[in-house]
Scaffold this active site. Structure first.
Site, PDB file in Angstrom:
ATOM      1  N   ALA A  57       3.122   5.990  -2.772  1.00 18.76           N
ATOM      2  CA  ALA A  57       4.281   6.790  -3.178  1.00 18.76           C
ATOM      3  C   ALA A  57       4.330   6.954  -4.699  1.00 18.76           C
ATOM      4  O   ALA A  57       4.587   8.051  -5.205  1.00 18.76           O
ATOM      5  CB  ALA A  57       5.572   6.143  -2.667  1.00 18.76           C
TER       6      ALA A  57
ATOM      7  N   GLY B  60       0.811  -1.212   0.000  1.00 21.04           N
ATOM      8  CA  GLY B  60       0.000   0.000   0.000  1.00 21.04           C
ATOM      9  C   GLY B  60       0.844   1.261   0.000  1.00 21.04           C
ATOM     10  O   GLY B  60       0.530   2.235  -0.697  1.00 21.04           O
ATOM     11  N   CYS B  61       1.931   1.263   0.766  1.00 25.42           N
ATOM     12  CA  CYS B  61       2.793   2.444   0.862  1.00 25.42           C
ATOM     13  C   CYS B  61       3.555   2.678  -0.441  1.00 25.42           C
ATOM     14  O   CYS B  61       3.746   3.827  -0.853  1.00 25.42           O
ATOM     15  CB  CYS B  61       3.748   2.303   2.042  1.00 25.42           C
ATOM     16  SG  CYS B  61       2.879   2.204   3.623  1.00 25.42           S
ATOM     17  N   SER B  62       3.975   1.599  -1.086  1.00 22.38           N
ATOM     18  CA  SER B  62       4.652   1.744  -2.376  1.00 22.38           C
ATOM     19  C   SER B  62       3.690   2.278  -3.427  1.00 22.38           C
ATOM     20  O   SER B  62       4.034   3.172  -4.211  1.00 22.38           O
ATOM     21  CB  SER B  62       5.241   0.401  -2.825  1.00 22.38           C
ATOM     22  OG  SER B  62       6.328   0.052  -1.980  1.00 22.38           O
TER      23      SER B  62
END
Length: 197
Positions: A90, A85-87
């Protein structure tokens, strides 16, 4: 136990169960009213901070007040670098960075990860287009973004995005663990801020 006492006992049990159900229902309703994670509210002063960050793999010292001299800041907290999710989040910010710049805003990602991990993340997932910085315990507490869980001995931050105006006040908050709408909502908020000028 005669019939009268049995009926009285059954009525007492029923009333106690009914009261317990009402209490549980009240607790349930109260929990629904509480957001998934607490966040600063619009109008609050954004806590200033100085920390280490990285852009395109290069580590530098990042100060919020210095960043605000150039215009509004989108400060988005994410749980952990190199998680799916964070990738994705970003990469989504990186794809829209020109739109944020056109609206006069800077984007800064923050997590409790160490700066060396964030330096690699800034190259691989942020495409070198915006900085990511390490949120130590004071920053996590100041922005009220502790998720209440830890990874590798560090607090994991909630997925909370703040739009901070040049005056240092929170103008908009998007507080949702699903990363899908953070870019669109913060970009709209930045455009709204710049349209008021």
């Amino acid at each position: 136990m005669d019939g009268v006492h049995a009926k009285g006992y059954a009525l007492t049990l029923f009333l106690e169960g009914f009261i317990a159900m009402r209490v549980l229902f009240g607790v349930f309703l109260a929990l629904l009213a509480v957001p998934a994670s607490a966040a600063l509210r619009p109008g609050a002063v954004a806590p200033d901070f100085t920390t280490r960050g990285a852009v395109a793999g290069k580590v530098f010292t990042l100060n919020l007040k210095d960043q605000l001299r150039h215009g509004p800041v989108v400060l988005y907290f994410f749980p952990a670098a190199f998680t799916s999710g964070c990738s994705a989040e970003a990469r989504a910010f990186a794809e829209k960075i020109d739109a944020f710049r056109a609206a006069g805003a800077r984007v800064i990602g923050m997590s409790a990860d160490p700066v060396d991990k964030l330096a690699a993340f800034s190259k691989a997932e942020c495409a070198g287009k915006f900085p990511v910085a390490s949120a130590g315990p004071a920053i996590v507490k100041g922005y009220d973004v502790a998720l209440g869980r830890q990874m590798e001995g560090r607090d994991i931050t909630s997925r909370t995005s703040y739009v901070i105006g040049r005056d240092g006040r929170i103008a908009f908050v998007h507080d949702d663990m699903n990363p899908a709408e953070h870019v669109a909502t913060t970009l709209a908020a930045v455009r709204g801020l710049t349209a008021k000028r």
